[in-house]
Design a protein around this motif. Structure first.
Motif, PDB file in Angstrom:
ATOM      1  N   SER A 158      85.359  33.389  14.873  1.00 19.28           N
ATOM      2  CA  SER A 158      85.513  31.956  15.099  1.00 19.28           C
ATOM      3  C   SER A 158      86.261  31.327  13.925  1.00 19.28           C
ATOM      4  O   SER A 158      86.137  31.754  12.778  1.00 19.28           O
ATOM      5  CB  SER A 158      84.154  31.288  15.293  1.00 19.28           C
ATOM      6  N   LEU A 196      86.142  37.961  18.732  1.00 15.94           N
ATOM      7  CA  LEU A 196      87.005  37.049  18.000  1.00 15.94           C
ATOM      8  C   LEU A 196      86.223  36.325  16.906  1.00 15.94           C
ATOM      9  O   LEU A 196      85.180  35.731  17.174  1.00 15.94           O
ATOM     10  CB  LEU A 196      87.607  36.011  18.951  1.00 15.94           C
ATOM     11  N   TYR A 212      99.506  38.267  20.162  1.00 17.06           N
ATOM     12  CA  TYR A 212      98.768  38.005  21.396  1.00 17.06           C
ATOM     13  C   TYR A 212      98.781  39.193  22.352  1.00 17.06           C
ATOM     14  O   TYR A 212      97.878  39.353  23.173  1.00 17.06           O
ATOM     15  CB  TYR A 212      99.348  36.778  22.097  1.00 17.06           C
ATOM     16  N   GLU A 237      82.553  35.646  20.515  1.00 21.21           N
ATOM     17  CA  GLU A 237      82.854  35.179  19.172  1.00 21.21           C
ATOM     18  C   GLU A 237      81.811  35.673  18.182  1.00 21.21           C
ATOM     19  O   GLU A 237      80.651  35.881  18.557  1.00 21.21           O
ATOM     20  CB  GLU A 237      82.914  33.654  19.122  1.00 21.21           C
ATOM     21  N   ALA A 247      94.383  27.506  18.928  1.00 26.07           N
ATOM     22  CA  ALA A 247      93.681  28.778  19.127  1.00 26.07           C
ATOM     23  C   ALA A 247      93.972  29.322  20.520  1.00 26.07           C
ATOM     24  O   ALA A 247      94.321  28.579  21.445  1.00 26.07           O
ATOM     25  CB  ALA A 247      92.183  28.573  18.947  1.00 26.07           C
ATOM     26  N   TRP A 248      93.853  30.630  20.660  1.00 21.55           N
ATOM     27  CA  TRP A 248      93.957  31.233  21.989  1.00 21.55           C
ATOM     28  C   TRP A 248      92.783  30.774  22.849  1.00 21.55           C
ATOM     29  O   TRP A 248      91.668  30.541  22.346  1.00 21.55           O
ATOM     30  CB  TRP A 248      93.933  32.763  21.888  1.00 21.55           C
ATOM     31  N   TRP A 287      85.630  38.271  26.251  1.00 18.00           N
ATOM     32  CA  TRP A 287      85.638  37.810  24.874  1.00 18.00           C
ATOM     33  C   TRP A 287      84.243  37.387  24.431  1.00 18.00           C
ATOM     34  O   TRP A 287      83.461  36.839  25.199  1.00 18.00           O
ATOM     35  CB  TRP A 287      86.554  36.595  24.716  1.00 18.00           C
ATOM     36  N   ASN A 324      91.069  34.589  15.796  1.00 22.16           N
ATOM     37  CA  ASN A 324      91.695  33.775  16.836  1.00 22.16           C
ATOM     38  C   ASN A 324      92.860  33.023  16.209  1.00 22.16           C
ATOM     39  O   ASN A 324      92.809  31.819  15.983  1.00 22.16           O
ATOM     40  CB  ASN A 324      90.698  32.805  17.463  1.00 22.16           C
TER      41      ASN A 324
END
Length: 266
Positions: free
Chosen positions: A226, A224, A209, A115, A104-105, A113, A202
């Motif tokens: 999860s 993002l 990216y 989630e 993952a990033w 960011w 993600n």
């Protein structure tokens, strides 16, 4: 020995090519590459299965009827249903199921960011933004309508590789695009569209990216999704090279897998 490689990603295609070439050279491996084929079907030398396993009576039936010796799951990290079916079917037949998913990033300095784990969570976090860029793949018509109904949302920019199967709700601009994406193009898209938040999976890797790099430069928040929790595979890899090397080393021992198949059928 036959390997069923579940793919649909760039990593899967590269692993399929490498395993096929090694198998042809050593005359020990036969790779069957499976993908949904919704976006595109790659040019690849090994055998292809396109469109899933319902056409064969299900994955378990396909494994048995084709004497598959092992599964290598290299699907998208969010392909929860397929990854779960792979583990369950492999257990039922009595063969190994290995998995490679790219890492993952991870958050960098200046990233903004958050989630989200569900549609309800996403709607709560989107409330307050004006122009979201939705780049998390396919979404339901119901979810899109709910986003457009948020008091703060003026319009939505939705980017996917596959056209939606329903009429677009008012206030949604759909963009068809397939990565990889260049940083300059992503930056231009965000500025021209007036995007003030990005919604993404993600996914990891480099192909998509650049949108995160552009968001970092422009101080745009990113929501993002999860990653889903998947059933444990027999072996799991986060390095494609490690996965390839172990597969070549272990899958040359075909007698091990043949014995496992015989035991499962008794």
């Amino acid at each position: 020995m036959k390997i069923l490689l579940l793919g649909g990603t760039a990593d899967a295609r590269r692993l399929a090519d490498s395993l096929h070439q090694a198998g042809t050279f050593k005359n020990k491996l036969r790779v069957i590459y499976s993908l949904a084929g919704l976006v595109r079907v790659p040019k690849i030398d090994c055998e292809l299965v396109v469109g899933g396993f319902t056409q064969f009576g299900g994955l378990t039936a396909y494994l048995r009827e084709n004497s598959i010796g092992a599964i290598l799951d290299v699907t998208h990290p969010y392909a929860q249903i397929m990854s779960t079916k792979a583990v369950n079917a492999a257990k039922e037949v009595g063969i190994p199921c290995w998995r490679f998913h790219r890492p993952a990033w991870t958050i960098q300095d200046d990233d903004i960011w958050s989630e989200y784990g569900s549609n309800e969570d996403l709607l709560k976090q989107l409330d307050g933004f004006r122009v979201p860029l939705l780049s998390a793949g396919q979404m339901s018509e119901d979810l899109l309508e709910k986003i457009t109904q948020l008091p703060s949302v003026e319009r939505i920019v939705w980017r996917t590789a596959v056209p939606p199967k329903f009429e677009m709700p008012d206030g949604v601009e759909w963009i068809k695009a397939i990565g990889p994406f260049a940083l300059e193009d992503e930056r231009q898209l965000l500025v021209e569209q007036g995007v003030d938040v990005i919604v993404s999976k993600n996914s990891g890797g480099s192909a998509t990216y650049s949108k995160l790099e552009a968001a970092r430069e422009l101080s745009i928040p990113v929501l993002l999704h999860s990653r889903p929790i998947l059933p444990e595979a027999d072996r799991e890899f986060s390095s494609r090279q490690d996965c390839l090397q172990v597969c070549l080393a272990e899958w040359g021992k075909t007698s091990i897998f043949k014995n496992q198949q015989k035991d499962s059928q008794q």
